[in-house]
Enzyme design. Structure first.
Site, PDB file in Angstrom:
ATOM      1  N   ARG A  69     -40.138 -38.902   5.772  1.00 39.15           N
ATOM      2  CA  ARG A  69     -39.659 -40.014   5.346  1.00 39.15           C
ATOM      3  C   ARG A  69     -38.427 -40.543   5.938  1.00 39.15           C
ATOM      4  NH1 ARG A  69     -41.930 -38.552   1.274  1.00 39.15           N
ATOM      5  NH2 ARG A  69     -41.084 -36.700   1.861  1.00 39.15           N
ATOM      6  N   THR A  70     -37.321 -39.751   6.192  1.00 43.07           N
ATOM      7  CA  THR A  70     -36.070 -40.166   6.725  1.00 43.07           C
ATOM      8  C   THR A  70     -36.197 -40.590   8.113  1.00 43.07           C
ATOM      9  OG1 THR A  70     -35.000 -38.467   5.165  1.00 43.07           O
ATOM     10  CG2 THR A  70     -33.512 -39.339   7.084  1.00 43.07           C
ATOM     11  N   LYS A  99     -31.747 -23.728  24.737  1.00 43.05           N
ATOM     12  CA  LYS A  99     -31.108 -22.917  25.781  1.00 43.05           C
ATOM     13  C   LYS A  99     -29.576 -22.834  25.641  1.00 43.05           C
ATOM     14  CE  LYS A  99     -33.696 -26.004  28.904  1.00 43.05           C
ATOM     15  NZ  LYS A  99     -33.512 -27.132  29.611  1.00 43.05           N
ATOM     16  N   ARG A 120     -30.449 -34.904  12.197  1.00 41.04           N
ATOM     17  CA  ARG A 120     -30.673 -34.001  10.986  1.00 41.04           C
ATOM     18  C   ARG A 120     -30.553 -32.663  11.872  1.00 41.04           C
ATOM     19  NH1 ARG A 120     -35.482 -34.111   6.709  1.00 41.04           N
ATOM     20  NH2 ARG A 120     -33.848 -35.753   5.873  1.00 41.04           N
ATOM     21  N   HIS A 148     -26.696 -35.397   2.443  1.00 45.17           N
ATOM     22  CA  HIS A 148     -27.570 -36.194   2.970  1.00 45.17           C
ATOM     23  C   HIS A 148     -27.230 -37.734   2.615  1.00 45.17           C
ATOM     24  CE1 HIS A 148     -31.221 -38.049   4.147  1.00 45.17           C
ATOM     25  NE2 HIS A 148     -32.224 -37.121   3.697  1.00 45.17           N
TER      26      HIS A 148
HETATM   27  N1  ASP Z   1     -36.055 -34.994   1.667  1.00 45.15           N
HETATM   28  C1  ASP Z   1     -34.737 -34.606   1.140  1.00 45.15           C
HETATM   29  C2  ASP Z   1     -34.130 -33.924   1.977  1.00 45.15           C
HETATM   30  O1  ASP Z   1     -34.223 -33.961   3.237  1.00 45.15           O
HETATM   31  C3  ASP Z   1     -35.142 -34.074  -0.080  1.00 45.15           C
HETATM   32  C4  ASP Z   1     -35.938 -32.796   0.011  1.00 45.15           C
HETATM   33  O2  ASP Z   1     -36.223 -32.247   1.076  1.00 45.15           O
HETATM   34  O3  ASP Z   1     -36.054 -32.061  -1.207  1.00 45.15           O
HETATM   35  O4  ASP Z   1     -32.883 -33.124   1.565  1.00 45.15           O
END
Ligand code: ASP
Length: 320
Positions: A69-70, A99, A120, A148
C-alpha cells in the site's frame, strides 16, 4: 479564516512548514487540518487539473523493507499529480546498501535526481540521523518499529471523515503496540487533539514501550490499558486494530495470547452502532472477514483516504 482560505494562502506562499516528515512530532495540528482540507479538495478535483500540480517534478521512492500500500499509494499519488517516480524496491538487496553505502550518501545522491525522497527503512533512527544531509525533503514511509507518520495522518483523516471530529473521542487501540510503528505515530498525533481518551489492549509481551507511555502522558494524553475487551469495545468510538509484527518478534512466545484480541461478528454485537473499525493493513487474522461487510468496518475506505492524504502531503513538500 475558513479552512480553504488557509489552504489557499499556504499554497500561494509556496513553502511547506514541514521540511522533512520523519515523525508525527514534526507536524502541528494546523498542518493536519490543512492537509485534510486539501485532501478533500484533491478528491473532487478533475484529473486534468490534478495533473498540473507536480508536473515536471520527480519523486524517488526507496524501500528497504516490503510494502504494498504505502509504496504504491505514494507512487499513484505522484503520478495522479502529474509528477514522475523513480524507485528502488527491495533496496537492502538491490541498492548500494549491499555495498555498505551510508544513508547520508544515499540522500545526497538521490537529491541530485529527485525533488523529494520517500523512504522505508528497517532501522528506527537511521533516516532521522541522515535527513539533515539531504538537499531535498525526506518523507518517512515506515522506519523499523519506530514510526510511520503518513499512515497516522491518513488514520486521523479517516477518523475525521467518518465521525466528523477527533476531539473528545474514545479510541481503543489493539494488537501489537510494541513493534507496531503506525500505533506509535498515531498516539503521538492524538496528543494534538483535545479530550481524547485512549484504551490499549495487547498480548502480555506486546505492550507500548514504557518510555513512550510516559511521554504521551506527559503531553496530556489520557491513556489506560485493560484486558477487558468487551467493556473497551462497548465504549469505543474508534477501534484501531493492528497485526502482530511477526517479522520483528524476538521469539515466537511474544505473540502468545493474541487470539483473545481478534475481532469477529461477536465483537460487532457489543460495539456502538456509530463506532468505526480501522486497521493500517495488511490484515492477517486479527479481523475475521465476516466483519468486512459491516458498515462500521472502515479499513478499505481508510486505504482510499490514504491516496488523497499522500497527495496533499506531496503537493506541500515536494521541492518545486
Ligand atoms: N503497513 C503498516 C506498516 O508498514 C502496518 C503493518 O505492516 O502491520 O507498518
Amino acid at each position: 479564516m475558513t479552512i480553504s482560505t488557509v489552504v489557499k494562502r499556504h499554497l500561494e506562499t509556496g513553502t511547506s512548514s514541514v521540511r522533512h516528515l520523519l515523525s508525527t512530532r514534526d507536524v502541528t495540528r494546523h498542518d493536519v487540518t490543512r492537509w485534510m482540507a486539501r485532501a478533500e479538495e484533491l478528491r473532487v478535483m478533475s484529473a486534468k487539473d490534478r495533473q498540473t500540480i507536480l508536473a515536471g517534478s520527480v519523486v524517488a521512492a526507496i524501500f528497504y523493507e516490503p510494502s504494498t500500500r504505502t509504496r504504491l499509494s505514494f507512487e499513484s499519488a505522484v503520478l495522479r499529480l502529474g509528477g514522475r517516480v523513480i524507485s528502488a524496491e527491495n533496496a537492502l538487496e538491490h541498492s548500494s546498501a549491499k555495498k555498505g553505502e551510508r544513508l547520508e550518501d544515499v540522500f545526497r545522491v538521490l537529491g541530485c535526481y529527485a525533488d523529494a525522497i520517500v523512504i522505508r527503512h528497517h532501522e528506527n533512527d537511521a533516516m532521522a540521523m541522515a535527513a539533515p544531509q539531504s538537499p531535498v525533503p525526506i518523507i518517512n514511509a515506515g522506519a523499523g518499529s519506530g514510526e510511520h507518520p503518513t499512515q497516522a495522518l491518513l488514520d486521523v483523516y479517516t477518523i475525521w471523515r467518518e465521525l466528523g471530529q477527533v476531539d473528545g473521542l474514545e479510541i481503543c487501540i489493539m494488537g501489537d503496540l510494541r513493534y507496531g510503528r503506525t500505533v506509535h505515530s498515531l498516539l503521538q498525533l492524538l496528543t494534538k487533539y483535545r479530550n481524547v481518551s485512549v484504551t490499549l489492549l495487547h498480548p502480555a509481551s506486546l505492550g507500548l514501550p514504557e518510555e513512550m507511555m510516559q511521554a504521551l502522558r506527559s503531553r496530556g494524553l489520557s491513556i489506560q490499558t485493560t484486558q477487558d475487551l468487551t467493556s473497551a469495545l462497548s465504549r469505543a468510538d474508534i477501534v484501531y486494530q493492528t497485526r502482530i509484527q511477526t517479522e520483528r518478534l524476538s521469539c515466537i512466545d511474544e505473540a502468545l495470547g493474541t487470539e483473545k484480541f481478534h475481532l469477529t461478528s461477536a465483537s460487532l454485537s457489543v460495539m456502538k452502532p456509530s463506532a468505526r473499525i480501522l486497521h493500517p493493513l495488511p490484515r492477517v487474522d486479527e479481523i475475521h472477514p465476516e466483519v468486512d461487510d459491516d458498515p462500521r468496518a472502515a479499513y478499505f475506505r481508510q486505504v482510499e483516504n490514504g491516496l488523497y492524504m499522500r497527495m496533499a502531503i506531496l503537493e506541500d513538500m515536494v521541492r518545486r
